[in-house]
Design an enzyme around this catalytic site. Structure first.
Site, PDB file in Angstrom:
ATOM      1  N   HIS A 120       1.034  -0.891   0.575  1.00 37.74           N
ATOM      2  CA  HIS A 120      -0.528  -0.167  -0.356  1.00 37.74           C
ATOM      3  C   HIS A 120       0.935   1.456  -0.395  1.00 37.74           C
ATOM      4  O   HIS A 120       1.353   1.570   0.518  1.00 37.74           O
ATOM      5  CB  HIS A 120      -0.770  -0.228   1.411  1.00 37.74           C
ATOM      6  CG  HIS A 120      -2.330   1.390   0.828  1.00 37.74           C
ATOM      7  ND1 HIS A 120      -2.961   1.266   1.037  1.00 37.74           N
ATOM      8  CD2 HIS A 120      -2.041   2.479   1.153  1.00 37.74           C
ATOM      9  CE1 HIS A 120      -4.268   2.447   0.732  1.00 37.74           C
ATOM     10  NE2 HIS A 120      -3.600   2.767   1.428  1.00 37.74           N
ATOM     11  N   CYS A 121       0.988   2.161  -0.991  1.00 37.83           N
ATOM     12  CA  CYS A 121       1.335   3.707  -0.945  1.00 37.83           C
ATOM     13  C   CYS A 121       1.113   4.109  -1.242  1.00 37.83           C
ATOM     14  O   CYS A 121      -0.384   5.008  -1.514  1.00 37.83           O
ATOM     15  CB  CYS A 121       2.058   3.252  -2.908  1.00 37.83           C
ATOM     16  SG  CYS A 121       3.202   4.904  -2.730  1.00 37.83           S
ATOM     17  N   PRO A 122       1.418   4.810   0.269  1.00 37.81           N
ATOM     18  CA  PRO A 122       0.170   6.364   1.163  1.00 37.81           C
ATOM     19  C   PRO A 122       0.621   7.608   0.112  1.00 37.81           C
ATOM     20  O   PRO A 122       0.130   8.134  -0.046  1.00 37.81           O
ATOM     21  CB  PRO A 122       1.469   6.698   2.054  1.00 37.81           C
ATOM     22  CG  PRO A 122       2.997   6.332   1.958  1.00 37.81           C
ATOM     23  CD  PRO A 122       2.629   5.097   1.217  1.00 37.81           C
ATOM     24  N   ASN A 159      -1.848   6.490  -2.349  1.00 36.36           N
ATOM     25  CA  ASN A 159      -2.909   6.979  -1.201  1.00 36.36           C
ATOM     26  C   ASN A 159      -4.191   5.578  -1.842  1.00 36.36           C
ATOM     27  O   ASN A 159      -4.910   4.991  -1.723  1.00 36.36           O
ATOM     28  CB  ASN A 159      -4.099   7.635  -1.247  1.00 36.36           C
ATOM     29  CG  ASN A 159      -5.029   7.699  -0.379  1.00 36.36           C
ATOM     30  OD1 ASN A 159      -5.200   7.592   0.900  1.00 36.36           O
ATOM     31  ND2 ASN A 159      -6.042   8.551  -0.495  1.00 36.36           N
TER      32      ASN A 159
END
Length: 380
Positions: free
Chosen positions: A118-120, A123
């Site tokens: 999951h890449c912030p 998002n």
């Protein structure tokens, strides 16, 4: 919970990334036109055009990675053959089975196809459908920032030289912005360049970040034996790359069934996952909570050891009350990871509550007879 692409952008990660792209792009274009004007020479025009294309590519693939999304399994998904469910894990949140290479993301609230992480910054997760766009975004950002760094440093060197400037002297405000942009560009080259390296390595091996960890545990389980676990999805670097890096970044396949090497099948990896889950349950211990846990990442009421040894993970911390029972599967010096037991039959359908909590909140260990193993006790 899965959100729309427009709502994904309204988050600190994408907004920060867009801000960095905008600042670097505007300052590089400004300095390029003054230091090496594209109207005055062919090399200057080529440099300007190269940066402009890389900047445009970065923005395009960044937006595409967000809007395409990783690809989610449909809710209550089941394989075509009902008998195949014995080889798959069940997701209590999505109320369905996890297809091979799919994993549930607690931040997206859905099971993601071929989930990598999951890449912030976008998002959302990096998965089957947006892996190509995400990698192209990283490559374009690194390439563009390399060009930007050369242009910006050359402009500053020209300004600070004792020679007459070929353009109007810049203001202090402009000079500060350019120096700041140089720092941003170098930071992107180093940080994003490292991430790009790991993404390219994952593509060449056809192995996600999660699958790499599964493989490590599979090999550890077989230490001291003659058997060796064979990873089923890597069919040579050329084939692996062609599955993700296509001309339009559209991946090959439907995200559910996958090409595998000879001697393996669609459930070679999922069977290994189930075996690892079983091993973890056999090692689990039940803890009773004797001090409330706040669920904070930096708790200040559980001693200096806990406060000054925060966990280097984005996994959740859970709030617990005195008397709660937690099945613990992982241990660190000051922290424990486990799942809270439901107190009644009616709670069985609720979302699973699991995460890290301070070890001092559960100093009493209950005899571990939950899985039929030998009774164990442990003094904290």
């Amino acid at each position: 919970m899965c959100v729309s692409p427009l709502k994904r952008i309204c988050h600190w990660g994408p907004l920060s990334a867009l801000g960095i792209i905008k600042i670097i792009t505007l300052m590089t274009i400004h300095c390029s036109r003054q230091w090496w004007s594209p109207q005055e020479s062919i090399p200057g025009a080529a440099s300007f055009l190269l940066f402009f294309c890389l900047s445009g590519s970065t923005l395009f693939h960044f937006i595409s990675a967000i809007f395409e999304g990783p690809g989610y399994l449909t809710l209550k998904w089941m394989p075509e053959k009902a008998t195949d469910t014995q080889y798959l894990q069940y997701c209590t949140v999505c109320q369905g089975y996890k297809a091979p290479r799919s994993h549930h993301c607690r931040k997206c609230g859905r099971c993601v196809m071929k989930m990598d992480h999951h890449c912030p910054w976008i998002n959302t997760c990096v998965g089957h459908y947006n892996h190509g766009h995400f990698t192209a975004f990283l490559a374009s950002a690194v390439g563009g920032c390399c060009v930007s760094t050369v242009i910006l440093i050359s402009w500053v060197a020209t300004v600070l030289s004792l020679k007459p400037l070929p353009f109007p002297p810049p203001s202090v405000y402009t000079l500060i912005l350019v120096v700041f942009s140089i720092g941003l560009s170098i930071g992107v080259v180093l940080a994003v360049g490292m991430l790009l390296y790991f993404q390219l390595l994952a593509i060449v091996r056809n192995r996600t970040e999660i699958e790499n960890w599964i493989l490590v545990k599979a090999q550890y389980r077989r230490n001291g034996t003659d058997t060796k676990y064979v990873y089923p999805y890597s069919k040579g670097w050329h084939f692996n790359v062609s599955q993700v890096l296509t001309w339009d970044c559209t991946p090959v396949g439907d995200g559910i069934t996958w090409p595998v090497i000879d001697g393996c099948d669609q459930y070679t990896l999922t069977r290994e996952q189930l075996a690892q889950k079983l091993d973890k349950r056999k090692r689990a211990l039940r803890y009773r909570i004797i001090k409330p846990a706040s669920g904070s990442k930096f708790p200040i009421t559980h001693g200096f050891g806990v406060f000054f040894h925060p966990l280097c993970t984005d996994e959740s911390r859970i709030k617990l009350d005195v008397g709660d029972i937690v099945v613990v599967t992982r241990w660190k010096r000051y922290w424990l990871f486990g799942e809270k037991e439901q107190k009644s039959v009616g709670d069985a359908g609720r979302r699973r509550i699991r995460g890290w909590f301070p070890q001092l909140c559960a100093i009493e260990v209950i005899e571990n007879d939950l899985y039929g193993t030998e009774n164990l006790s442990k003094d904290d």
